[in-house]
Write a protein that holds these residues in place. Structure first.
Motif, PDB file in Angstrom:
ATOM      1  N   VAL A 107      45.500  41.955  54.282  1.00  0.00           N
ATOM      2  CA  VAL A 107      45.157  42.918  53.605  1.00  0.00           C
ATOM      3  C   VAL A 107      46.223  43.826  52.497  1.00  0.00           C
ATOM      4  O   VAL A 107      45.834  43.954  51.323  1.00  0.00           O
TER       5      VAL A 107
ATOM      6  N   ARG B  29      35.969  38.499  49.328  1.00  0.00           N
ATOM      7  CA  ARG B  29      35.009  39.261  50.206  1.00  0.00           C
ATOM      8  C   ARG B  29      35.276  40.202  50.999  1.00  0.00           C
ATOM      9  O   ARG B  29      34.928  41.299  51.331  1.00  0.00           O
ATOM     10  N   MET B  30      36.678  40.438  51.090  1.00  0.00           N
ATOM     11  CA  MET B  30      37.456  41.589  51.647  1.00  0.00           C
ATOM     12  C   MET B  30      37.139  43.015  50.742  1.00  0.00           C
ATOM     13  O   MET B  30      37.508  44.079  51.081  1.00  0.00           O
ATOM     14  N   SER B  31      36.937  42.775  49.348  1.00  0.00           N
ATOM     15  CA  SER B  31      36.661  43.928  48.454  1.00  0.00           C
ATOM     16  C   SER B  31      35.259  44.575  48.801  1.00  0.00           C
ATOM     17  O   SER B  31      35.011  45.708  48.544  1.00  0.00           O
ATOM     18  N   ILE B  32      34.694  43.860  49.675  1.00  0.00           N
ATOM     19  CA  ILE B  32      33.112  44.283  50.019  1.00  0.00           C
ATOM     20  C   ILE B  32      33.446  45.075  51.470  1.00  0.00           C
ATOM     21  O   ILE B  32      34.033  44.392  52.403  1.00  0.00           O
ATOM     22  N   PRO B  33      32.855  46.266  51.846  1.00  0.00           N
ATOM     23  CA  PRO B  33      33.031  46.898  53.054  1.00  0.00           C
ATOM     24  C   PRO B  33      32.643  45.947  53.996  1.00  0.00           C
ATOM     25  O   PRO B  33      31.151  45.595  54.052  1.00  0.00           O
ATOM     26  N   GLY B  34      33.215  45.591  55.123  1.00  0.00           N
ATOM     27  CA  GLY B  34      32.702  44.684  56.222  1.00  0.00           C
ATOM     28  C   GLY B  34      32.432  43.197  55.575  1.00  0.00           C
ATOM     29  O   GLY B  34      31.820  42.335  56.430  1.00  0.00           O
ATOM     30  N   GLY B  35      33.090  42.989  54.519  1.00  0.00           N
ATOM     31  CA  GLY B  35      32.640  41.563  53.902  1.00  0.00           C
ATOM     32  C   GLY B  35      33.399  40.306  54.611  1.00  0.00           C
ATOM     33  O   GLY B  35      33.066  39.102  54.522  1.00  0.00           O
TER      34      GLY B  35
ATOM     35  N   SER C 251      33.321  39.632  57.760  1.00  0.00           N
ATOM     36  CA  SER C 251      32.671  39.351  59.050  1.00  0.00           C
ATOM     37  C   SER C 251      32.886  38.067  59.402  1.00  0.00           C
ATOM     38  O   SER C 251      32.657  37.233  58.508  1.00  0.00           O
TER      39      SER C 251
END
Length: 251
Positions: free
Chosen positions: A42, A122-128, A130
């Motif tokens: 991150v 995907r990390m830019s989405i909360p919980g993305g 997973s």
């Protein structure tokens, strides 16, 4: 003592952000748990976002060259250690050459990595991030510690000269300031007619004082108000005399 640093221009603000992010990667990437390596990744993606400015490399090169010229003028000065000066000039030269060798934008090789960019998106989405959304990332987190650490070495090695350049500049900036003792009467301190326009303010206060400084500054005035670290009222001020140290730092 707790030290609070306030950058007074966008360039120094960016360098402080990058320093903090590099330190986070240093810490988390050397740990063993997959969650800690996730935190390091991150921070790496945040570095990519901060360094997306195309002129960061030229800013670092300009500042290093400026400091190199200034330091060379100190040669043969009896008040300056020749050995320490030579070491610092060598460090600047190494970082300067490393920055020159970086092709294109800083971190361009990371942006060209499709797997990394898919994870970043995907990390830019909360919980993305997973495991059911990113099975390939879940596989990487499940790999051996040696594999993950080798990847971090591969990703971070080309950024060494960037980090070294940032560290040299910030160390010289911090060392340029001399700390003086002041007192905020009833939690408020004001100073006008500043001697020069600083690039960084460094305020130190005892960790036993349960107040935090709110600082606003420009080339005309400095205003500091100390507020309770858990304040329920927006305008609440610590109504006590608060001793602190302040240094104005400039390149």
């Amino acid at each position: 003592m707790i030290c609070y640093e306030l950058p007074l221009n966008e360039r120094i603000r960016m360098l402080l952000k990058l320093e903090s992010l590099f330190n986070k990667i240093d810490f988390f990437s050397t740990q063993a748990h997959a969650f800690e390596h996730h935190a390091a990744l991150v921070a790496l993606f945040e570095i990519l976002d901060v360094t997306s400015r195309a002129d960061l490399k030229s800013d670092l090169l300009q500042e290093l060259d400026k400091q190199r010229t200034m330091l060379r003028s100190l040669k043969n000065n009896p008040d300056v250690s020749e050995a320490a000066l030579a070491d610092l000039l060598q460090s600047i030269q190494t970082a300067f050459r490393g920055l020159l060798d970086i092709p294109g934008r800083i971190g361009g090789y990371l942006r060209d990595d499709e797997w990394l960019m898919s994870v970043k998106q995907r990390m830019s989405i909360p919980g993305g991030a997973s495991e059911f959304d990113l099975p390939a990332y879940h596989y990487w987190l499940s790999a051996t510690i040696e594999i993950r650490r080798a990847d971090f070495d591969k990703w971070m090695t080309p950024l060494v000269s960037v980090r070294n350049g940032i560290q040299i500049i910030l160390n010289m900036l911090r060392n340029s300031g001399r700390a003086f003792a002041y007192t905020a009467v009833q939690g408020v301190f004001q100073q006008t007619d500043l001697e020069y326009q600083a690039h960084l303010l460094r305020l130190q206060i005892s960790d036993e004082i349960l107040c935090i400084p709110e600082i606003s500054a420009n080339k005309y005035a400095l205003n500091i108000r100390f507020v309770p670290w858990k304040s329920e009222q927006e305008q609440e001020v610590c109504r006590q005399d608060i001793p602190f140290e302040l240094a104005f730092c400039s390149l």
